[in-house]
Design a protein around this motif. Sequence first.
Motif, PDB file in Angstrom:
ATOM      1  N   THR A  44       0.830  -1.207   0.000  1.00 53.08           N
ATOM      2  CA  THR A  44       0.000   0.000   0.000  1.00 53.08           C
ATOM      3  C   THR A  44       0.866   1.258   0.000  1.00 53.08           C
ATOM      4  N   ASP A  45       1.942   1.239   0.798  1.00 54.97           N
ATOM      5  CA  ASP A  45       2.875   2.378   0.798  1.00 54.97           C
ATOM      6  C   ASP A  45       3.476   2.578  -0.595  1.00 54.97           C
ATOM      7  N   GLN A  46       3.816   1.466  -1.236  1.00 54.26           N
ATOM      8  CA  GLN A  46       4.379   1.521  -2.588  1.00 54.26           C
ATOM      9  C   GLN A  46       3.363   2.133  -3.560  1.00 54.26           C
ATOM     10  N   ALA A  47       2.112   1.689  -3.444  1.00 56.49           N
ATOM     11  CA  ALA A  47       1.049   2.205  -4.316  1.00 56.49           C
ATOM     12  C   ALA A  47       0.839   3.703  -4.109  1.00 56.49           C
ATOM     13  N   ARG A  48       0.935   4.142  -2.850  1.00 56.25           N
ATOM     14  CA  ARG A  48       0.747   5.567  -2.547  1.00 56.25           C
ATOM     15  C   ARG A  48       1.895   6.406  -3.112  1.00 56.25           C
ATOM     16  N   GLY A  49       3.050   5.768  -3.316  1.00 53.19           N
ATOM     17  CA  GLY A  49       4.166   6.463  -3.933  1.00 53.19           C
ATOM     18  C   GLY A  49       4.061   6.519  -5.449  1.00 53.19           C
ATOM     19  N   LEU A  50       3.335   5.554  -6.032  1.00 53.21           N
ATOM     20  CA  LEU A  50       3.239   5.458  -7.496  1.00 53.21           C
ATOM     21  C   LEU A  50       2.065   6.230  -8.088  1.00 53.21           C
ATOM     22  N   ALA A  51       0.953   6.230  -7.365  1.00 54.14           N
ATOM     23  CA  ALA A  51      -0.291   6.769  -7.918  1.00 54.14           C
ATOM     24  C   ALA A  51      -0.627   8.120  -7.315  1.00 54.14           C
ATOM     25  N   GLN A  52      -1.472   8.874  -8.028  1.00 52.76           N
ATOM     26  CA  GLN A  52      -2.113  10.021  -7.378  1.00 52.76           C
ATOM     27  C   GLN A  52      -3.157   9.413  -6.441  1.00 52.76           C
ATOM     28  N   THR A  53      -3.329   9.989  -5.267  1.00 54.15           N
ATOM     29  CA  THR A  53      -4.302   9.403  -4.345  1.00 54.15           C
ATOM     30  C   THR A  53      -5.302  10.432  -3.850  1.00 54.15           C
ATOM     31  N   LEU A  54      -6.496   9.960  -3.629  1.00 55.37           N
ATOM     32  CA  LEU A  54      -7.513  10.724  -2.896  1.00 55.37           C
ATOM     33  C   LEU A  54      -7.826   9.858  -1.683  1.00 55.37           C
ATOM     34  N   LEU A  55      -7.414  10.281  -0.497  1.00 58.92           N
ATOM     35  CA  LEU A  55      -7.578   9.460   0.696  1.00 58.92           C
ATOM     36  C   LEU A  55      -8.742   9.952   1.547  1.00 58.92           C
ATOM     37  N   ASN A  56      -9.392   9.003   2.197  1.00 61.88           N
ATOM     38  CA  ASN A  56     -10.496   9.310   3.130  1.00 61.88           C
ATOM     39  C   ASN A  56     -11.657  10.049   2.467  1.00 61.88           C
ATOM     40  N   VAL A  57     -12.009   9.617   1.267  1.00 53.73           N
ATOM     41  CA  VAL A  57     -13.167  10.196   0.567  1.00 53.73           C
ATOM     42  C   VAL A  57     -14.435   9.598   1.182  1.00 53.73           C
ATOM     43  N   PRO A  58     -15.350  10.428   1.719  1.00 51.79           N
ATOM     44  CA  PRO A  58     -16.544   9.855   2.352  1.00 51.79           C
ATOM     45  C   PRO A  58     -17.522   9.270   1.331  1.00 51.79           C
ATOM     46  N   TYR A  59     -18.122   8.129   1.688  1.00 52.93           N
ATOM     47  CA  TYR A  59     -19.225   7.595   0.860  1.00 52.93           C
ATOM     48  C   TYR A  59     -20.515   7.534   1.666  1.00 52.93           C
ATOM     49  N   GLY A  60     -20.424   7.954   2.925  1.00 49.73           N
ATOM     50  CA  GLY A  60     -21.601   7.997   3.798  1.00 49.73           C
ATOM     51  C   GLY A  60     -21.291   8.920   4.957  1.00 49.73           C
ATOM     52  N   ASP A  61     -22.172   8.946   5.944  1.00 52.34           N
ATOM     53  CA  ASP A  61     -22.015   9.876   7.065  1.00 52.34           C
ATOM     54  C   ASP A  61     -21.211   9.297   8.219  1.00 52.34           C
ATOM     55  N   GLY A  62     -21.052   7.979   8.249  1.00 54.39           N
ATOM     56  CA  GLY A  62     -20.350   7.338   9.370  1.00 54.39           C
ATOM     57  C   GLY A  62     -18.845   7.585   9.325  1.00 54.39           C
ATOM     58  N   ALA A 117      -9.965   1.414  -2.506  1.00 53.75           N
ATOM     59  CA  ALA A 117      -9.976   0.575  -1.304  1.00 53.75           C
ATOM     60  C   ALA A 117     -11.066   1.095  -0.372  1.00 53.75           C
ATOM     61  N   VAL A 118     -11.948   0.199   0.034  1.00 57.83           N
ATOM     62  CA  VAL A 118     -13.122   0.603   0.818  1.00 57.83           C
ATOM     63  C   VAL A 118     -12.902   0.338   2.303  1.00 57.83           C
ATOM     64  N   GLY A 119     -13.200   1.345   3.121  1.00 62.64           N
ATOM     65  CA  GLY A 119     -13.231   1.162   4.571  1.00 62.64           C
ATOM     66  C   GLY A 119     -14.648   0.841   5.009  1.00 62.64           C
ATOM     67  N   TYR A 120     -14.769   0.015   6.021  1.00 61.04           N
ATOM     68  CA  TYR A 120     -16.098  -0.267   6.610  1.00 61.04           C
ATOM     69  C   TYR A 120     -15.892  -0.516   8.095  1.00 61.04           C
ATOM     70  N   ASP A 121     -16.972  -0.434   8.858  1.00 59.14           N
ATOM     71  CA  ASP A 121     -16.873  -0.535  10.322  1.00 59.14           C
ATOM     72  C   ASP A 121     -16.777  -1.990  10.756  1.00 59.14           C
ATOM     73  N   ILE A 122     -15.534  -2.412  11.075  1.00 55.91           N
ATOM     74  CA  ILE A 122     -15.338  -3.788  11.514  1.00 55.91           C
ATOM     75  C   ILE A 122     -15.900  -3.981  12.921  1.00 55.91           C
ATOM     76  N   ALA A 123     -16.119  -5.248  13.286  1.00 56.75           N
ATOM     77  CA  ALA A 123     -16.618  -5.583  14.629  1.00 56.75           C
ATOM     78  C   ALA A 123     -15.526  -5.277  15.661  1.00 56.75           C
ATOM     79  N   PRO A 124     -15.903  -4.941  16.892  1.00 55.30           N
ATOM     80  CA  PRO A 124     -17.281  -4.930  17.402  1.00 55.30           C
ATOM     81  C   PRO A 124     -18.061  -3.650  17.098  1.00 55.30           C
ATOM     82  N   LYS A 125     -17.404  -2.626  16.518  1.00 52.42           N
ATOM     83  CA  LYS A 125     -18.156  -1.397  16.238  1.00 52.42           C
ATOM     84  C   LYS A 125     -19.257  -1.663  15.216  1.00 52.42           C
ATOM     85  N   GLY A 126     -18.892  -2.367  14.153  1.00 44.79           N
ATOM     86  CA  GLY A 126     -19.874  -2.683  13.113  1.00 44.79           C
ATOM     87  C   GLY A 126     -20.386  -4.098  13.265  1.00 44.79           C
ATOM     88  N   ASN A 127     -21.636  -4.324  12.885  1.00 41.53           N
ATOM     89  CA  ASN A 127     -22.153  -5.697  12.841  1.00 41.53           C
ATOM     90  C   ASN A 127     -22.313  -6.111  11.374  1.00 41.53           C
TER      91      ASN A 127
END
Length: 293
Positions: free
Chosen positions: A42-60, A112-122
């Motif tokens: 992932t570090d390598q990819a961030r060095g190679l590509a333009q990145t947009l990090l932490n783009v929201p897809y919802g309110d959480g 790359a998608v983030g989601y709320d892992i357990a125990p925060k997310g069910n």
Amino acid sequence: MSHWTEMKKDELDRQYSPSRWSHRMSADDVIKAHVKALKEGTDQARGLAQTLLNVPYGDGDGEKLDVYIPSTNSLDVHLVIYLHGGYWQFLSKEESGFMAVPLVDKGVVVVAVGYDIAPKGNMDLMVSQVRRSVVSVVQQYSHISGLYLCGHSAGAHLAAMVLSTDWSQYTITPQIKGAFLVSGIYDLLPILSTYVNEPLKMTEEVALRNSPSKLVPQLKLSSSGCHIIVAVAENDSPEFRKQSEEYYKTLEATGLHVTMEDVANTDHFSIIEQLVDGEYHLTKLLLKMMGKS
């Protein structure tokens, strides 16, 4: 091998502990090495590509995407959405950009998608989140010529749940051309009796409604145009291998465009770690699917 319903708890726990089946190193070491490999990629990819990090897809708080963008002026853009593994309770999008390394070079966008892992997310929340993430990506990138999904382990389960979505409940119907389901779990019922369910706290009802193996008729309605590749590692546990084989056979019997890939000389972790390499079998398959080989 006996059916999972006939297994004692310790055997079921062993079958659903992928790290205990690696031939490369001890269970603890293989997990440490896995996190390190994904992070370095992932570090390598961030060095190679333009990145947009932490783009929201919802309110959480956890509803964020990382986008890896190739330097291309082409309007014919292929995009791969990656859903990470970690048994719905480990890992994050922060170490999930590794597959962008060989793909951005070929003009492919990786999300790359983030989601709320357990125990925060069910389980219900996580499935809802990944479905909404796909809708959001399609809305943000209207010029995609091909949308593809890739998920590993728990992420393969979530990707299969995306393919099984009734999109009439959403504002748009994503046209997913291809999906790579790598070393996934498609029937959650055996998980209920294992250590994996401790933070998830799934009931049988929750497990049934979130088991892709039970949702194949909906998948056929929603994703009949999708080429699905079910990949499993040679050194996955017998129970993991059985999950992939049975899901593949069910999809095939329904007349869907599905291929099974039994990847030699891999375990549950190396099968996905190697997507950082452009010469790796699954990377080549993905590029071929996009017409970029």
